[in-house]
Design an enzyme around this catalytic site. Structure first.
Site, PDB file in Angstrom:
ATOM      1  N   GLN A 156       0.835  -1.198   0.000  1.00  0.00           N
ATOM      2  CA  GLN A 156       0.000   0.000   0.000  1.00  0.00           C
ATOM      3  C   GLN A 156       0.875   1.255   0.000  1.00  0.00           C
ATOM      4  O   GLN A 156       0.619   2.213  -0.728  1.00  0.00           O
ATOM      5  CB  GLN A 156      -0.908  -0.010   1.231  1.00  0.00           C
ATOM      6  CG  GLN A 156      -1.968   1.072   1.226  1.00  0.00           C
ATOM      7  CD  GLN A 156      -2.955   0.900   0.073  1.00  0.00           C
ATOM      8  OE1 GLN A 156      -3.297  -0.227  -0.294  1.00  0.00           O
ATOM      9  NE2 GLN A 156      -3.378   1.994  -0.512  1.00  0.00           N
ATOM     10  N   VAL A 185      -5.257   7.322  -3.393  1.00  0.00           N
ATOM     11  CA  VAL A 185      -4.629   6.120  -2.838  1.00  0.00           C
ATOM     12  C   VAL A 185      -4.404   6.350  -1.345  1.00  0.00           C
ATOM     13  O   VAL A 185      -3.903   7.402  -0.947  1.00  0.00           O
ATOM     14  CB  VAL A 185      -3.268   5.832  -3.531  1.00  0.00           C
ATOM     15  CG1 VAL A 185      -2.590   4.628  -2.890  1.00  0.00           C
ATOM     16  CG2 VAL A 185      -3.465   5.578  -5.016  1.00  0.00           C
ATOM     17  N   ALA A 186      -4.794   5.363  -0.556  1.00  0.00           N
ATOM     18  CA  ALA A 186      -4.620   5.521   0.895  1.00  0.00           C
ATOM     19  C   ALA A 186      -3.195   5.178   1.302  1.00  0.00           C
ATOM     20  O   ALA A 186      -2.503   4.419   0.631  1.00  0.00           O
ATOM     21  CB  ALA A 186      -5.600   4.623   1.626  1.00  0.00           C
ATOM     22  N   SER A 191      -5.748   1.924   4.373  1.00  0.00           N
ATOM     23  CA  SER A 191      -6.508   1.446   3.216  1.00  0.00           C
ATOM     24  C   SER A 191      -7.355   0.256   3.616  1.00  0.00           C
ATOM     25  O   SER A 191      -6.900  -0.637   4.325  1.00  0.00           O
ATOM     26  CB  SER A 191      -5.554   1.010   2.103  1.00  0.00           C
ATOM     27  OG  SER A 191      -6.263   0.266   1.136  1.00  0.00           O
ATOM     28  N   HIS A 193      -7.994  -2.011   1.785  1.00  0.00           N
ATOM     29  CA  HIS A 193      -7.404  -3.202   1.171  1.00  0.00           C
ATOM     30  C   HIS A 193      -6.498  -3.940   2.149  1.00  0.00           C
ATOM     31  O   HIS A 193      -6.205  -5.116   1.962  1.00  0.00           O
ATOM     32  CB  HIS A 193      -6.642  -2.830  -0.100  1.00  0.00           C
ATOM     33  CG  HIS A 193      -7.553  -2.540  -1.255  1.00  0.00           C
ATOM     34  ND1 HIS A 193      -8.192  -3.524  -1.965  1.00  0.00           N
ATOM     35  CD2 HIS A 193      -7.956  -1.370  -1.806  1.00  0.00           C
ATOM     36  CE1 HIS A 193      -8.943  -2.980  -2.920  1.00  0.00           C
ATOM     37  NE2 HIS A 193      -8.820  -1.664  -2.838  1.00  0.00           N
ATOM     38  N   GLU A 243     -15.217   5.886  -6.699  1.00  0.00           N
ATOM     39  CA  GLU A 243     -14.526   4.709  -7.233  1.00  0.00           C
ATOM     40  C   GLU A 243     -15.551   3.643  -7.576  1.00  0.00           C
ATOM     41  O   GLU A 243     -15.925   2.825  -6.734  1.00  0.00           O
ATOM     42  CB  GLU A 243     -13.528   4.153  -6.201  1.00  0.00           C
ATOM     43  CG  GLU A 243     -12.314   5.034  -5.999  1.00  0.00           C
ATOM     44  CD  GLU A 243     -11.204   4.330  -5.217  1.00  0.00           C
ATOM     45  OE1 GLU A 243     -11.405   3.190  -4.765  1.00  0.00           O
ATOM     46  OE2 GLU A 243     -10.128   4.941  -5.085  1.00  0.00           O
TER      47      GLU A 243
HETATM   48 ZN   LIG Z   1      -9.886  -0.374  -4.034  1.00  0.00          ZN
END
Ligand SMILES: [Zn+2]
Length: 280
Positions: A156, A185-186, A191, A193, A243
């Site tokens: 990330q 973007v984190a 994130s 993710h 997103e």
């Molecule tokens: Zn994503």
């Protein structure tokens, strides 16, 4: 010698008596503690039921050991001496509602088992829901596929730095590029993710919104526990630009409720906190 033995014997039997009565006291105390614990547990159970019935949510798997998002206590392992923690609102106990965003770091206690499925890594608990959603889409002639699932914090961070560089290349200075990168973007640990509960679908395309696959997902994803995590009209709350490809698993009941109330995850967690603490 004999006297000595006698003395020793009577001393031993006095000791034995003393220890056996001590044992009785200890056993009795133990029983009292156990009974108290049983009572508190029973009370907690009733209390939990009450909370579940009075608030508009309950999760299919609320029994799953929870990794609370922000609370510092561990309700699952709370001893009888801390019954208060059982009254914590559900959003703090439901792993499905773990909030990871610009403001909320990945909780240290979050536990997951990452497995490889559909060519990406995922939290093992969302593989089956994803499979069901994928297969249902396929039955409707819609193809959905995974571009990304779980990402390690290292990966990330790498993506975040790459994004800054991409903006720098367009002519922005570093501070501006960093600010821009933060909306797309984190950072590592910030994130979704990193939880393994988020998925990017069908190639991460800006123009994915409005496609048949996107439309199908908007309509059916909640039936499988997934939500569009960063909707166009919630950007000021999520702090992430729209997103269309990013979906998040929150469980079927939460997903349906969020859809119905038109709330994004930040709002929904807030909503649950407010509604569940009023009775405490
Ligand atoms: Zn994503």
């Amino acid at each position: 010698m004999g006297d000595w033995m006698l003395k020793q014997n009577s001393k031993n039997s006095r000791l034995k008596k003393f220890f056996s009565s001590l044992l009785v006291v200890v056993v009795e105390l133990g029983l009292m503690v156990a009974a108290t614990a049983a009572f508190i547990t029973a009370f907690d159970y009733v209390d939990t039921k009450h909370v579940e019935n009075t608030v508009p949510r309950s999760s299919a798997n609320s029994q799953v050991p929870s990794q609370a998002s922000q609370n510092s206590e561990n309700p699952a392992g709370a001893p009888a001496s801390a019954p208060v923690s059982s009254a914590l609102p559900h959003p703090l106990r439901d792993w499905k509602l773990t909030l990871v965003n610009y403001d909320n770091k990945m909780p240290d206690k979050f536990q997951n088992v990452i497995v490889h499925a559909y060519n990406v890594d995922l939290d093992s608990r969302i593989v089956e829901p994803y499979r069901q959603m994928h297969d249902a889409a396929q039955k409707d002639g819609i193809s959905i596929w995974l571009s990304s699932g779980y990402r390690s914090p290292e990966k990330q961070q790498m993506l975040f730095e790459q994004e800054i560089q991409n903006y720098v290349k367009t002519g922005l200075d570093y501070v501006e590029a960093l600010a821009k990168a933060e909306t797309s973007v984190a950072r590592a640990d910030y994130s979704e993710h990193n939880t393994g509960l988020a998925v990017d679908l069908n190639g991460v395309l800006e123009n994915f919104g409005g496609t048949p696959a996107s439309n199908w997902l908007q309509k059916h994803a909640p039936d499988y526990g997934f939500i569009l995590r960063y909707p166009a009209d919630k950007q000021d709350i999520t702090k992430i630009k729209y997103e269309p490809w990013h979906y998040r698993y929150v469980g079927i009941e939460n997903a349906k409720k969020m859809n119905e109330l038109h709330l994004c995850l930040e709002e929904y967690v807030d909503y649950l906190k407010k509604n569940q603490t009023t009775g405490d």
